[in-house]
Motif scaffolding. Sequence first.
Motif, PDB file in Angstrom:
ATOM      1  N   ALA A 257      20.531  -8.557  17.659  1.00 24.76           N
ATOM      2  CA  ALA A 257      20.180  -9.977  17.557  1.00 24.76           C
ATOM      3  C   ALA A 257      21.456 -10.805  17.470  1.00 24.76           C
ATOM      4  CB  ALA A 257      19.303 -10.229  16.335  1.00 24.76           C
ATOM      5  N   ILE A 258      21.432 -11.944  18.114  1.00 29.27           N
ATOM      6  CA  ILE A 258      22.567 -12.875  18.079  1.00 29.27           C
ATOM      7  C   ILE A 258      22.158 -14.069  17.225  1.00 29.27           C
ATOM      8  CG2 ILE A 258      24.070 -14.379  19.427  1.00 29.27           C
ATOM      9  CD1 ILE A 258      23.702 -12.493  21.768  1.00 29.27           C
ATOM     10  N   PRO A 259      22.890 -14.407  16.183  1.00 27.02           N
ATOM     11  CA  PRO A 259      22.512 -15.559  15.340  1.00 27.02           C
ATOM     12  C   PRO A 259      22.738 -16.875  16.074  1.00 27.02           C
ATOM     13  CG  PRO A 259      24.639 -14.700  14.669  1.00 27.02           C
ATOM     14  CD  PRO A 259      24.117 -13.748  15.708  1.00 27.02           C
ATOM     15  N   LEU A 260      22.168 -17.919  15.543  1.00 27.98           N
ATOM     16  CA  LEU A 260      22.426 -19.253  16.072  1.00 27.98           C
ATOM     17  C   LEU A 260      23.922 -19.543  16.012  1.00 27.98           C
ATOM     18  CD1 LEU A 260      19.498 -21.284  14.482  1.00 27.98           C
ATOM     19  CD2 LEU A 260      19.690 -20.504  16.849  1.00 27.98           C
ATOM     20  N   GLN A 261      24.441 -20.112  17.089  1.00 30.42           N
ATOM     21  CA  GLN A 261      25.875 -20.316  17.193  1.00 30.42           C
ATOM     22  C   GLN A 261      26.311 -21.597  16.479  1.00 30.42           C
ATOM     23  OE1 GLN A 261      27.925 -17.787  18.907  1.00 30.42           O
ATOM     24  NE2 GLN A 261      25.954 -17.002  18.190  1.00 30.42           N
ATOM     25  N   ALA A 262      27.380 -21.493  15.729  1.00 29.26           N
ATOM     26  CA  ALA A 262      27.912 -22.646  14.992  1.00 29.26           C
ATOM     27  C   ALA A 262      29.376 -22.888  15.334  1.00 29.26           C
ATOM     28  CB  ALA A 262      27.755 -22.432  13.492  1.00 29.26           C
ATOM     29  N   ALA A 263      29.813 -22.391  16.494  1.00 29.96           N
ATOM     30  CA  ALA A 263      31.208 -22.556  16.885  1.00 29.96           C
ATOM     31  C   ALA A 263      31.467 -23.983  17.368  1.00 29.96           C
ATOM     32  CB  ALA A 263      31.578 -21.557  17.978  1.00 29.96           C
ATOM     33  N   LEU A 264      32.720 -24.327  17.440  1.00 28.18           N
ATOM     34  CA  LEU A 264      33.140 -25.624  17.952  1.00 28.18           C
ATOM     35  C   LEU A 264      33.968 -25.368  19.213  1.00 28.18           C
ATOM     36  CD1 LEU A 264      33.139 -28.709  17.333  1.00 28.18           C
ATOM     37  CD2 LEU A 264      35.362 -28.369  16.259  1.00 28.18           C
ATOM     38  N   ASP A 265      33.386 -25.715  20.371  1.00 27.85           N
ATOM     39  CA  ASP A 265      34.094 -25.486  21.629  1.00 27.85           C
ATOM     40  C   ASP A 265      35.359 -26.332  21.698  1.00 27.85           C
ATOM     41  OD1 ASP A 265      32.151 -23.753  22.392  1.00 27.85           O
ATOM     42  OD2 ASP A 265      31.083 -25.164  23.687  1.00 27.85           O
ATOM     43  N   GLN A 266      36.400 -25.759  22.288  1.00 30.58           N
ATOM     44  CA  GLN A 266      37.647 -26.480  22.505  1.00 30.58           C
ATOM     45  C   GLN A 266      37.776 -26.760  24.000  1.00 30.58           C
ATOM     46  OE1 GLN A 266      39.437 -27.540  19.901  1.00 30.58           O
ATOM     47  NE2 GLN A 266      38.000 -26.467  18.532  1.00 30.58           N
ATOM     48  N   ILE A 267      37.494 -27.978  24.402  1.00 31.84           N
ATOM     49  CA  ILE A 267      37.495 -28.362  25.813  1.00 31.84           C
ATOM     50  C   ILE A 267      38.521 -29.467  26.015  1.00 31.84           C
ATOM     51  CG2 ILE A 267      36.101 -29.235  27.715  1.00 31.84           C
ATOM     52  CD1 ILE A 267      33.647 -28.103  26.361  1.00 31.84           C
ATOM     53  N   ASP A 268      39.517 -29.191  26.817  1.00 36.00           N
ATOM     54  CA  ASP A 268      40.537 -30.197  27.101  1.00 36.00           C
ATOM     55  C   ASP A 268      39.990 -31.256  28.043  1.00 36.00           C
ATOM     56  OD1 ASP A 268      42.495 -28.945  25.555  1.00 36.00           O
ATOM     57  OD2 ASP A 268      43.077 -27.617  27.201  1.00 36.00           O
ATOM     58  N   PRO A 269      40.417 -32.494  27.878  1.00 40.91           N
ATOM     59  CA  PRO A 269      39.966 -33.538  28.813  1.00 40.91           C
ATOM     60  C   PRO A 269      40.518 -33.319  30.206  1.00 40.91           C
ATOM     61  CG  PRO A 269      41.638 -34.395  27.313  1.00 40.91           C
ATOM     62  CD  PRO A 269      41.295 -33.025  26.829  1.00 40.91           C
ATOM     63  N   LEU A 270      39.924 -34.009  31.160  1.00 35.47           N
ATOM     64  CA  LEU A 270      40.407 -33.960  32.538  1.00 35.47           C
ATOM     65  C   LEU A 270      41.778 -34.627  32.632  1.00 35.47           C
ATOM     66  CD1 LEU A 270      37.150 -35.127  34.355  1.00 35.47           C
ATOM     67  CD2 LEU A 270      38.044 -32.800  34.322  1.00 35.47           C
ATOM     68  N   PRO A 271      42.503 -34.338  33.707  1.00 39.09           N
ATOM     69  CA  PRO A 271      43.679 -35.175  33.978  1.00 39.09           C
ATOM     70  C   PRO A 271      43.241 -36.643  33.982  1.00 39.09           C
ATOM     71  CG  PRO A 271      43.628 -33.319  35.472  1.00 39.09           C
ATOM     72  CD  PRO A 271      42.328 -33.277  34.707  1.00 39.09           C
ATOM     73  N   GLN A 272      44.004 -37.474  33.347  1.00 38.01           N
ATOM     74  CA  GLN A 272      43.572 -38.838  33.042  1.00 38.01           C
ATOM     75  C   GLN A 272      43.074 -39.560  34.284  1.00 38.01           C
ATOM     76  OE1 GLN A 272      46.510 -41.193  31.047  1.00 38.01           O
ATOM     77  NE2 GLN A 272      44.986 -42.465  30.050  1.00 38.01           N
TER      78      GLN A 272
END
Length: 414
Positions: A257-272
Amino acid sequence: MRSMLKCLLAGAGLILITSILWPNGAFAHGEKALEPFVRMRTVQFYDVALSKTNLAVNEEIVMTGKFHVAEDWPRGVAKPDVTYLNVSAPGPVMVRTERYINAQPSVSSFALKLGGDYEFKVVLKGRMPGRFHIHPFFNLHDAGPVMGPGAWIEISGQPTAFVNEVKTLDGSVIDMETYGLANGVGWHVLWIAIGSAWLLWWVRRPLFLPRFKMVRDGRAAELISPLDIKIAFGILFCVPAIVLAANLITDHRYPNAIPLQAALDQIDPLPQIVNAGPVSVRIQRTEFDIPNRAVTLFALIHNRSDQPVSVTEFATANLRFLSPKKDGAANEVTDRGDADIGKGSLTLDSYDPLAPGESRSIRITAADALWQTERLDGLVRDADSRIGGLLFFEDGAGARHIASISSPVIPKFN
């Protein structure tokens, strides 16, 4: 006189009851109730589009778009360190099957960077037939939702035809519409039965006044019998035992079983994208003419490109004010059923394009009833009375440039 008064009271009561019980359709999602400075100076959506607006149950549509995170983030709003992009709809009429931020699969919350540009893609599957109004929106931690532009969609078919099956880790296929329903109902019935029995055990006896008299007379010890104590200890033992036993059974039955995910994704913004072009803007002054429902920006614009550029649009809080000189402005439409585009509502004191290398002060006026109907005229009553938005430019080669603007607002009442 008395009979007339009775008639008036009866009529008022009838009107009140009718207004409460009469079924009214709700088409909005509270976006107009949010303070104007939050809608104007947090997340600015643009280029939001749907792959189609008519679909059948079980068919998918794709919502795409971009958004710019304002540099002039309001002090009264928590920084966007934890956010979640979702789609607002009037109930479970659709199912979100995929979500991408900057082409990266994303299922968790993520942080936004001030001044960053992002694009999103959300895949939705039709579940309930009908005509619905949907929005992309951001949930900002400690701040609440910020809505994007809305769109009307039409879902046809029968609700019983909807299929929502997924394959689990062990290879079995389950129906998400009914999976675990009996188990959930059973647990609710169990706890309701235990709670009701415990409540009835005490309610069957004389209640408030007799018990109050016994306490007042110093007979409080007589209120609890030895049998009451035995039953209380039985419940105190049985409830944790049931929970622990059920937990052990569940772990044994579902070892993978996989628990509910509580991670915080790290997504870089696009080139401006915003503020990255050769056109720079500095707002010198902003006036809000309340009676005429018009905002005037006094902007110093510098064109560093080798092409002449023209102002074509001002966007803020999901409203778009288009210049009459914008190509196709008269024919531009929106997927929304309500008017969020002010066609020809953006006027300039000079429509002459800025020549390459030219700097010029231009008075830009966005005048439309949308300021009032979208409840943005309350900006002058906000504690943070500043305006924000995006200015769009187009050069001689057809390229688009975007500048983020922000400025204090000076109200005018005459």
